[in-house]
Structures are given as structure tokens and as C-alpha cells.
Design a protein around this motif. Structure first.
Motif, PDB file in Angstrom:
ATOM      1  N   VAL B 345       0.886  -1.170   0.000  1.00  0.00           N
ATOM      2  CA  VAL B 345       0.000   0.000   0.000  1.00  0.00           C
ATOM      3  C   VAL B 345       0.917   1.211   0.000  1.00  0.00           C
ATOM      4  CG1 VAL B 345      -1.603   1.381   1.357  1.00  0.00           C
ATOM      5  CG2 VAL B 345      -1.964  -1.078   1.156  1.00  0.00           C
ATOM      6  N   PRO B 346       0.875   2.098  -0.996  1.00  0.00           N
ATOM      7  CA  PRO B 346      -0.042   2.085  -2.122  1.00  0.00           C
ATOM      8  C   PRO B 346       0.308   1.018  -3.161  1.00  0.00           C
ATOM      9  CG  PRO B 346       1.536   3.853  -2.376  1.00  0.00           C
ATOM     10  CD  PRO B 346       1.773   3.269  -1.010  1.00  0.00           C
ATOM     11  N   GLN B 347      -0.660   0.815  -4.070  1.00  0.00           N
ATOM     12  CA  GLN B 347      -0.453  -0.131  -5.165  1.00  0.00           C
ATOM     13  C   GLN B 347       0.003   0.578  -6.436  1.00  0.00           C
ATOM     14  OE1 GLN B 347      -3.149   0.027  -3.165  1.00  0.00           O
ATOM     15  NE2 GLN B 347      -3.816  -2.011  -2.534  1.00  0.00           N
ATOM     16  N   TYR B 348      -0.196   1.909  -6.482  1.00  0.00           N
ATOM     17  CA  TYR B 348       0.222   2.701  -7.646  1.00  0.00           C
ATOM     18  C   TYR B 348       0.965   3.954  -7.198  1.00  0.00           C
ATOM     19  CZ  TYR B 348      -2.735  -0.153 -10.620  1.00  0.00           C
ATOM     20  OH  TYR B 348      -3.274  -1.200 -11.297  1.00  0.00           O
ATOM     21  N   LEU B 349       1.825   4.436  -8.077  1.00  0.00           N
ATOM     22  CA  LEU B 349       2.576   5.654  -7.785  1.00  0.00           C
ATOM     23  C   LEU B 349       2.472   6.591  -8.981  1.00  0.00           C
ATOM     24  CD1 LEU B 349       4.871   6.755  -5.710  1.00  0.00           C
ATOM     25  CD2 LEU B 349       6.416   6.060  -7.517  1.00  0.00           C
ATOM     26  N   ASP B 350       2.232   7.855  -8.684  1.00  0.00           N
ATOM     27  CA  ASP B 350       2.205   8.875  -9.727  1.00  0.00           C
ATOM     28  C   ASP B 350       3.510   9.662  -9.610  1.00  0.00           C
ATOM     29  OD1 ASP B 350       1.846  11.095 -11.258  1.00  0.00           O
ATOM     30  OD2 ASP B 350      -0.129  11.626 -10.452  1.00  0.00           O
ATOM     31  N   ALA B 351       4.523   9.280 -10.409  1.00  0.00           N
ATOM     32  CA  ALA B 351       5.872   9.828 -10.255  1.00  0.00           C
ATOM     33  C   ALA B 351       5.913  11.332 -10.513  1.00  0.00           C
ATOM     34  CB  ALA B 351       6.839   9.104 -11.181  1.00  0.00           C
ATOM     35  N   GLU B 352       5.037  11.836 -11.395  1.00  0.00           N
ATOM     36  CA  GLU B 352       5.062  13.268 -11.732  1.00  0.00           C
ATOM     37  C   GLU B 352       4.569  14.122 -10.565  1.00  0.00           C
ATOM     38  OE1 GLU B 352       4.250  11.108 -14.305  1.00  0.00           O
ATOM     39  OE2 GLU B 352       6.182  11.617 -15.202  1.00  0.00           O
ATOM     40  N   ASN B 353       3.565  13.620  -9.856  1.00  0.00           N
ATOM     41  CA  ASN B 353       2.926  14.441  -8.826  1.00  0.00           C
ATOM     42  C   ASN B 353       3.231  13.987  -7.401  1.00  0.00           C
ATOM     43  OD1 ASN B 353       1.209  16.290 -10.560  1.00  0.00           O
ATOM     44  ND2 ASN B 353       0.614  14.292 -11.337  1.00  0.00           N
ATOM     45  N   MET B 354       4.185  13.061  -7.252  1.00  0.00           N
ATOM     46  CA  MET B 354       4.423  12.504  -5.921  1.00  0.00           C
ATOM     47  C   MET B 354       5.122  13.507  -4.995  1.00  0.00           C
ATOM     48  SD  MET B 354       7.654   9.903  -6.597  1.00  0.00           S
ATOM     49  CE  MET B 354       8.053   9.492  -4.900  1.00  0.00           C
ATOM     50  N   GLU B 355       5.022  13.262  -3.667  1.00  0.00           N
ATOM     51  CA  GLU B 355       5.774  14.039  -2.692  1.00  0.00           C
ATOM     52  C   GLU B 355       7.251  13.640  -2.807  1.00  0.00           C
ATOM     53  OE1 GLU B 355       4.341  16.190  -0.287  1.00  0.00           O
ATOM     54  OE2 GLU B 355       2.451  15.903  -1.353  1.00  0.00           O
ATOM     55  N   ASP B 356       8.128  14.343  -2.082  1.00  0.00           N
ATOM     56  CA  ASP B 356       9.555  14.022  -2.151  1.00  0.00           C
ATOM     57  C   ASP B 356       9.841  12.584  -1.737  1.00  0.00           C
ATOM     58  OD1 ASP B 356      10.014  16.536  -3.026  1.00  0.00           O
ATOM     59  OD2 ASP B 356      10.549  17.345  -1.054  1.00  0.00           O
ATOM     60  N   GLN B 357       9.046  12.108  -0.773  1.00  0.00           N
ATOM     61  CA  GLN B 357       9.218  10.729  -0.294  1.00  0.00           C
ATOM     62  C   GLN B 357       7.856  10.056  -0.213  1.00  0.00           C
ATOM     63  OE1 GLN B 357      11.097  10.163   3.412  1.00  0.00           O
ATOM     64  NE2 GLN B 357      13.090  10.864   2.713  1.00  0.00           N
ATOM     65  N   VAL B 358       7.817   8.791  -0.591  1.00  0.00           N
ATOM     66  CA  VAL B 358       6.579   8.026  -0.438  1.00  0.00           C
ATOM     67  C   VAL B 358       6.901   6.753   0.330  1.00  0.00           C
ATOM     68  CG1 VAL B 358       4.854   6.641  -1.667  1.00  0.00           C
ATOM     69  CG2 VAL B 358       5.404   8.932  -2.472  1.00  0.00           C
ATOM     70  N   LYS B 359       6.152   6.521   1.410  1.00  0.00           N
ATOM     71  CA  LYS B 359       6.346   5.284   2.177  1.00  0.00           C
ATOM     72  C   LYS B 359       5.467   4.197   1.599  1.00  0.00           C
ATOM     73  CE  LYS B 359       7.927   7.037   6.518  1.00  0.00           C
ATOM     74  NZ  LYS B 359       7.555   7.675   7.752  1.00  0.00           N
ATOM     75  N   VAL B 360       6.065   3.071   1.253  1.00  0.00           N
ATOM     76  CA  VAL B 360       5.286   1.930   0.779  1.00  0.00           C
ATOM     77  C   VAL B 360       5.257   0.920   1.913  1.00  0.00           C
ATOM     78  CG1 VAL B 360       5.128   0.088  -0.925  1.00  0.00           C
ATOM     79  CG2 VAL B 360       6.000   2.337  -1.590  1.00  0.00           C
TER      80      VAL B 360
END
Lengths: 123, 421
Positions: B345-360
Motif C-alpha cells: 500500500v499504495p499499489q500505484y505511484l504517480d511519479a510526476e505528482n508525488m511528494e519528495d518521499q513516499v512510504k510503501v
């Protein structure tokens, strides 16, 4: 030298600790923080726990008020404390941190409320 | 019909943290809908300590943790409705709600945050033979009866399942004078945290029988006993290993399931493994403007992680309602769980609009020792970290950084997996 393997209970990491006891001193390894070192030492010398339970409350918006010992108490005093906690009865209102039982079972530690309970007529 | 910028369904730890974060991110008009008579959700019955070490750097009980957030909500004057049930999330985010004061009404939401939590798996889902006498409780129900309503649930108990609630209840019943005779766990490992095995079972000399299950429940009016048996590697009971226990109570701590009836009704796509919505890195579901967080999204082991995740849902809902910048064209990079990782979770990532860091966040499917957690960008391994022990009962995480993703403009898939070397 005596060695004991423990699982630290201070946080959900559950670090595997090794406590070595030699010449009256103890050394703790395997811990990832200071709390773990302290726990390891205490656990082999005089283990303690925080006790949580509930106490009946009259005239409030809840019928039970959750409580805890303000600090950890010796493990062998847990059931003595529970006996006093089970007998206790308080009246609303109660605020978080209010002393429900002072010096529980001769431990010198108070049992305090962990929730606010309002008086029914104030609602 | 009333209108609100952000409507949050559920006033438990997830809903409260989402509301707080949304207000801090600059949205005035927020409404929390809670079906109970009080805020705080399940924390109210979790009277044991161990909450808040990450969030507040101190050890709190469940009610104390809840009060910290309830105070924030009250200080920020965020409105909430209690005793209010959401019946339906319709088209264009129109919610049908019901309560005693207003009857049946509707609310139009700019954005919706799903924070309904989870439910316990019931006996009916287990296929245990035997009668249906009184004295069989799911562990959380017993916890509520004891801790909030002041009932004694039983005098002699056997517990099936070693999830954390079952372990906590083993200690709780023992402290209240009951005898807990055994905790049986179908799997060869515990589903709960190690610290709970130590402080809830070992402290009180309660035995944990791994690879065991209940094969019979006796008693017609009230439980009079249960039979446990060992199971083989296919989890089938082994004849001849049966042991009988007299008891008046059987507690079931056999798993939690996100409560997604409303999400389903709204047409939100669900993940087969988590039973929660499929989300992107902003915790947005397949329906734009509907976000999910906490145990309705996937079952967490720590409330601290719920609060953190819910804050992200709160700020994401704010950027949906009040976009700060023109949204660049979005991408949908699939995050795939493989090789011993059950889900992400998450199952998808939006690389263009993502925050600086994403915790999976993810869970592993078995107990592993000395394994690596690896991350692949398409076929290239970009992270490889050794871990001493990995267990299904404990949530894990990897952090994806925007700057490292920027080097892979044509990325199609991110894989999170475990590896032996």
C-alpha cells in the motif's frame, strides 16, 4: 557468569536482548535504544510492569473508567494491585491523571485514570 | 442537503488524524461522521499501554492516545456528528446519512476520506464443528464487553488465534481472575507482536500452542469445553493429537477485515489481498476525490502508523479540493508485491505528482530469517537491505524518493520483494 536471552517489551520492535551478569554487574547487548538497555537490566534484577485495568464508575457517561499504575510496579505485586483495583468504585466526573487509588497495594505507586468521564447530568 | 469541502467517515484514530492534517493544510470546512456516541473509535476499548511511542515519544494507553487527537480536533473547532451512520456514498460524492436528530439526510462532499476501520473475522468464517452455545466471542467483542461495559465474559477460557487482541485479552482475563488455559494458533508462528507474547502469555505462564486449532466445541446452552488438535503443514488436523479442555469461554482472534461496504457501494476498486481500496501514493482510491486511510485501507499493527498514514490522506484531500498548482500529466506506475511480500500500500505511484518521499507499507507472507528486502525499478535493483527477522504480524516499509525516480523517466513497474541473497 550467567546469561539470559530476553525479548525487549518496550516497543513493538521487540529486540532480542542478551543480558550478561558477572561480578555483580550486568551488560545488555542486542538493544537498539537506551530503553532496551534499562529494560534488560531491570528484567533480570527486579522485573516490573505497568498494570492497566478498569474501575467501576457511578453517574458518568461511561460505566467503567480505564486506569493504569502511574509507573511500573514489581511483577510479583501485579495481583495484589489487581485485587485493590477490582474493589474500587468511583463517582463521575473523573479526569485523565486523577488518582483513583493512592499507593496501590503498598507499592508506593498510584493508580490513575486514563480517560475523562463526565457526569451524566452535565451532558 | 448540506455541503462540506471534506467529509471524513469515521472518528477513530484515522479519521481524527486526517481531520487534523486537513485543517492544518488550510481547509476550514471539514465534517467528521462517527456512528458511536464518542470519538476515538477502537482506542476506547484498548485500555492497555504501548501506544504513541512513535507519535508522542511516550507510552500511552489507547484512551490516552485518543484524547490527544480529540483535543486537537476540539481546539481546532472541527465539527463532528456522533451517533451518525453513513448509509451510502452516491454519485458525485453525495453521502446519505442517518441519525436520531435529523433523520435521513444527505451531504455533498468536495472530497471524502474513508476511515471506517475494520471488523473481526467471525466464527462463521472458520468452519469449526460443534453447537452454537453462548460463550464464543470474537476477542475484540469480549474486550469491549469487559473494558467498556464492565461485564465478566467468562471464568475459564481457551483462545483461538494469536493475533494481538487475543494475546492482550489472555492477559486481561487473567488479571480479572479468569483462567486462560491455552492459546492455539493454526500457523507455525504467532500473528501477534513478540512483545505481546512475552508480556501477555509468558508473564502469566499461558501456553501458546503453535500449529494447533479447535476441532470441536462442546456445550449446548453455554460452552463446556473445546478440543484442540495439532495440524500438519497443510493445516489439516492430525488424528490422535486431540486434547480436551474444559472451559466456558472461547475467544476468537483470527484476523481483521477492513470494513468496505460503503467503498464497494461507491464503486471503489478493492484489493483482493488487503480487502481495502487500491490507492495511489496520495492514498486516493480508484474514484478521484475519495481517499482512504487506517484499517479500512489495510490492517495496521500500530496506531502510530495509522495516524501518519491518515495525515497524508488529509493533506491529499486538501490538494484535491484546493489545488495549489496545475496538475502535471499523471503517470500510473504499478507497485507490485512479489517474492514473499503479500501486498503493498499504495499499489500505484504517480511519479510526476508525488511528494519528495513516499512510504510503501507491506507485510511478508511467512516468517523469514536473514532475508533481504529489495526494490526493483523495472529490472534494475535499486535497494537491497538485510533484515534479521521478518514476520507476517509486523508491518514493514520501504521509502521511495522522488529524486531517485526522476532518473527513470520510462519506468513501468516498481517491485517490492524479499530475497535470500
Amino acid at each position: 557468569m550467567e546469561e539470559r536471552e530476553l525479548i525487549c517489551i518496550c516497543c513493538p520492535l521487540g529486540c532480542p536482548l542478551t543480558v550478561r551478569m558477572e561480578n555483580g554487574g550486568t551488560t545488555v547487548t542486542g538493544n537498539s535504544c537506551g530503553r532496551g538497555a534499562e529494560y534488560g537490566k531491570k528484567e533480570v534484577l527486579s522485573p516490573t510492569r505497568v498494570v492497566t485495568s478498569t474501575v467501576s464508575i457511578k453517574g458518568g457517561d461511561f460505566v467503567m473508567v480505564p486506569v493504569k499504575t502511574r509507573e511500573d510496579i514489581p511483577k510479583d505485586k501485579i495481583f495484589d494491585c489487581m485485587e485493590e483495583i477490582r474493589k474500587a468504585l468511583v463517582s463521575a466526573p473523573v479526569s485523565i491523571g486523577d488518582v483513583i487509588i493512592a499507593d496501590c497495594a503498598g507499592t508506593g505507586v498510584s493508580v490513575i485514570a486514563t480517560r475523562n468521564v463526565r457526569k451524566t447530568e452535565d451532558i | 442537503m448540506t455541503e462540506h469541502d471534506i467529509v471524513i467517515i469515521g472518528g477513530g484514530p484515522a479519521g481524527l488524524a486526517a481531520a487534523d492534517a486537513a485543517r492544518k493544510a488550510g481547509i476550514e470546512d471539514i465534517m467528521i461522521l462517527e456512528r458511536e456516541a464518542y470519538l476515538g473509535g477502537i482506542l476506547n476499548q484498548c485500555i492497555h499501554n504501548g501506544f504513541g511511542l512513535h507519535t508522542f515519544k511516550e507510552e500511552l494507553t489507547g484512551p490516552e492516545y485518543a484524547v490527544r487527537y480529540i483535543k486537537m480536533i476540539e481546539e481546532e473547532n472541527i465539527p463532528y456528528l456522533l451517533n451518525t451512520m453513513v448509509l451510502d456514498i452516491g454519485r458525485d460524492k453525495v453521502l446519505t446519512i442517518i441519525n436520531r436528530g435529523e433523520g435521513l439526510t444527505t451531504i455533498k462532499a468536495g472530497a471524502v476520506i474513508l476511515a471506517m476501520g475494520c471488523r473481526e473475522r467471525p466464527r462463521g468464517a472458520l468452519n469449526i464443528p460443534g453447537f452454537r452455545p453462548a460463550g464464543i466471542y470474537s476477542a475484540g467483542t469480549a474486550q469491549r464487553l469487559m473494558n467498556m461495559e464492565g461485564y465478566e465474559v467468562g471464568k475459564e477460557a481457551v483462545i483461538l488465534g494469536s493475533g494481538d487482541i487475543g494475546l492482550i485479552m489472555a492477559r486481561r482475563m487473567t488479571l480479572e481472575g479468569a483462567r486462560v488455559k491455552a492459546v492455539a494458533e493454526l500457523m507455525p508462528y504467532s500473528g501477534g507482536l513478540k512483545r505481546n507474547i512475552v508480556q501477555c502469555l509468558d508473564d502469566y505462564g499461558i501456553s501458546l500452542k503453535l500449529s494447533h486449532t479447535v476441532v470441536d466445541i462442546e456445550g449446548k446452552e453455554r460452552v463446556t469445553g473445546v478440543t484442540l488438535a495439532a495440524v500438519d503443514e497443510k493445516r489439516k488436523p492430525i488424528p490422535g493429537t486431540e486434547e480436551h479442555y474444559t472451559c466456558d469461554t472461547l475467544l476468537l482472534s483470527v484476523g481483521l477485515i477492513p470494513e468496505n461496504e460503503l467503498s464497494k457501494g461507491a464503486g471503489v476498486q478493492l484489493d483482493e489481498i488487503t480487502s481495502g481500496p487500491v490507492v495511489n501514493d496520495r492514498l486516493e482510491t480508484s474514484i478521484s476525490g475519495i481517499f482512504a486511510c487506517g484499517n479500512v485501507l489495510h490492517v495496521h499493527d500500530l496506531v502510530d502508523y495509522v495516524s501518519e498514514e491518515a495525515s497524508l490522506a488529509g493533506t491529499s484531500a486538501v490538494s484535491y479540493v484546493k489545488p495549489r498548482k496545475e496538475k502535471t500529466p499523471s503517470s500510473q506506475i504499478k507497485i507490485k508485491a512479489a517474492g514473499g511480500v503479500r501486498y503493498t500500500v499504495p499499489q500505484y505511484l504517480d511519479a510526476e505528482n508525488m511528494e519528495d518521499q513516499v512510504k510503501v507499507r507491506f507485510r511478508v507472507s511467512d516468517v523469514y530469517r536473514d532475508r533481504y528486502i529489495s526494490v526493483y525499478f523495472d529490472s534494475e535493483r535499486v535497494s537491497h537491505k538485510k533484515r534479521k527477522v521478518l514476520a507476517p504480524g509486523e508491518m514493514e516499509q520501504v521509502v521511495l524518493k522522488k529524486e531517485s525516480l526522476a532518473k527513470y523517466p520510462d519506468l513501468k513497474q516498481i517491485v517490492v520483494c524479499t530475497e535470500v541473497e
